[in-house]
Scaffold this motif. Structure first.
Motif, short mmCIF file in Angstrom:
data_model
loop_
_atom_site.label_atom_id
_atom_site.label_comp_id
_atom_site.label_asym_id
_atom_site.label_seq_id
_atom_site.Cartn_x
_atom_site.Cartn_y
_atom_site.Cartn_z
N THR A 161 62.94 73.51 -54.75
CA THR A 161 61.95 74.25 -53.95
C THR A 161 61.74 75.40 -54.54
OG1 THR A 161 62.57 73.26 -51.65
CG2 THR A 161 61.44 75.39 -51.45
N TYR A 162 62.78 76.12 -55.11
CA TYR A 162 62.80 77.36 -55.68
C TYR A 162 61.84 77.07 -57.03
CZ TYR A 162 64.38 81.32 -58.53
OH TYR A 162 64.21 82.42 -59.50
N TYR A 163 61.92 76.19 -57.57
CA TYR A 163 61.07 76.20 -58.84
C TYR A 163 59.60 75.78 -58.46
CZ TYR A 163 65.09 76.10 -62.08
OH TYR A 163 66.05 76.45 -62.71
N ARG A 164 59.51 75.00 -57.46
CA ARG A 164 58.07 74.87 -56.88
C ARG A 164 57.39 76.18 -56.54
NH1 ARG A 164 54.71 70.39 -55.78
NH2 ARG A 164 52.55 71.22 -55.42
N ASN A 165 58.29 77.11 -55.90
CA ASN A 165 57.60 78.30 -55.21
C ASN A 165 57.21 79.11 -56.68
OD1 ASN A 165 57.86 77.66 -52.59
ND2 ASN A 165 59.87 78.50 -52.51
N GLU A 166 58.09 79.01 -57.83
CA GLU A 166 57.84 79.81 -58.79
C GLU A 166 56.48 79.22 -59.53
OE1 GLU A 166 60.72 80.29 -62.03
OE2 GLU A 166 62.11 81.36 -60.70
N PHE A 167 56.30 78.09 -59.36
CA PHE A 167 55.03 77.42 -60.11
C PHE A 167 53.85 77.94 -59.28
CE2 PHE A 167 51.82 73.97 -59.78
CZ PHE A 167 51.60 73.92 -61.04
N GLU A 168 54.05 77.74 -57.95
CA GLU A 168 52.92 77.97 -56.99
C GLU A 168 52.76 79.60 -57.15
OE1 GLU A 168 50.78 76.02 -55.31
OE2 GLU A 168 52.13 74.15 -55.44
N ALA A 169 53.37 80.44 -57.40
CA ALA A 169 53.33 81.85 -57.50
C ALA A 169 52.50 82.19 -58.76
CB ALA A 169 54.58 82.77 -57.23
N GLY A 170 52.97 81.48 -59.89
CA GLY A 170 52.34 81.71 -61.23
C GLY A 170 50.89 81.05 -61.11
N LEU A 171 50.74 79.99 -60.44
CA LEU A 171 49.36 79.62 -60.48
C LEU A 171 48.40 80.14 -59.76
CD1 LEU A 171 47.41 77.18 -60.90
CD2 LEU A 171 48.38 75.84 -58.89
N ALA A 172 49.16 80.76 -58.55
CA ALA A 172 48.18 81.75 -57.94
C ALA A 172 47.74 83.11 -58.67
CB ALA A 172 49.07 82.44 -56.59
N LEU A 173 48.54 83.47 -59.56
CA LEU A 173 48.38 84.54 -60.33
C LEU A 173 47.36 84.28 -61.57
CD1 LEU A 173 51.66 86.44 -60.91
CD2 LEU A 173 49.73 87.14 -59.61
N LEU A 174 47.31 83.05 -61.90
CA LEU A 174 46.15 82.52 -62.86
C LEU A 174 45.00 82.28 -62.35
CD1 LEU A 174 48.36 79.80 -65.07
CD2 LEU A 174 47.41 82.07 -65.74
N VAL A 175 45.00 81.76 -61.11
CA VAL A 175 43.77 81.52 -60.32
C VAL A 175 43.02 82.78 -59.91
CG1 VAL A 175 42.48 80.26 -58.55
CG2 VAL A 175 44.34 79.09 -59.76
N ASN A 176 43.67 83.46 -59.39
CA ASN A 176 43.42 84.94 -58.69
C ASN A 176 44.19 86.08 -59.33
OD1 ASN A 176 41.69 83.64 -56.72
ND2 ASN A 176 43.64 83.09 -55.60
#
Length: 191
Positions: A161-176
């Motif tokens: 879950t920790y790694y998935r949250n890091e992935f989602e946070a990084g993706l959010a920064l790339l998209v927005n």
């Protein structure tokens, strides 16, 4: 290697391929990598590629984009440029059909370059470790996070879950991406 390092299965430089627990992860990696790549690309983190075609006047030309470009994913609107006498000009006469066929009008003539959104090649067990994925570098660094989150679900859900949250946070920064200004204005006049 990076994914295994995140999962505490590699000592940093080598992988013990005789370890059955590591083999299980390695066999599952291509599917997880492909999921991550598809999520990144379809979220808006993709590369554009181009190809060129020549056309004679009064000769019909329809380019099958999927047949001509192995990495073709989509073309939102035709982005075509005409090359003439060392100059490049936008060309607006093409029509796109079914996100696959790019049709040039009969009166078009010359050398044309068209641009499209690309999809990286699928990762398989045979893909070599030094293969470079054709995706923006700032997105590529997120792939091991997603892979670790998927592969570690059964072993350690909290770490996954920790790694998935890091992935989602990084993706959010790339998209927005965070935008801002480096200007400062004093509203009180203290400076």
């Amino acid at each position: 290697m990076t994914t295994l390092q995140k999962m505490f299965s590699a000592d940093g430089t080598t992988i013990d391929e005789n370890d059955d627990s590591i083999k299980e992860y390695i066999y599952s990696m291509p599917a997880a990598a492909n999921e991550a790549i598809r999520m990144l690309v379809t979220s808006g983190v993709h590369l554009k590629n181009s190809n060129t075609v020549s056309k004679q006047e009064s000769t019909p030309l329809v380019v099958d984009l999927t047949a001509e470009n192995s990495d073709f994913w989509r073309m939102k609107e035709p982005e075509v440029y005409q090359m003439q006498d060392g100059d490049i000009q936008p060309y607006y006469g093409c029509t796109l059909y079914g996100n696959r066929y790019l049709r040039f009008p009969e009166n078009a003539t010359g050398e044309f370059e068209y641009w499209y959104d690309s999809m990286p090649a699928e990762i398989t067990q045979e893909t070599s470790d030094d293969t470079v994925i054709s995706i923006a570098p700032e997105a590529a660094v997120l792939i091991p996070l997603y892979m670790a989150s998927e592969l570690y679900k059964d072993d350690d859900l909290s770490t996954a879950t920790y790694y998935r949250n890091e992935f989602e946070a990084g993706l959010a920064l790339l998209v927005n991406p965070v935008s801002g200004s480096n200007k400062f204005t004093s509203t009180t006049g203290w400076w």
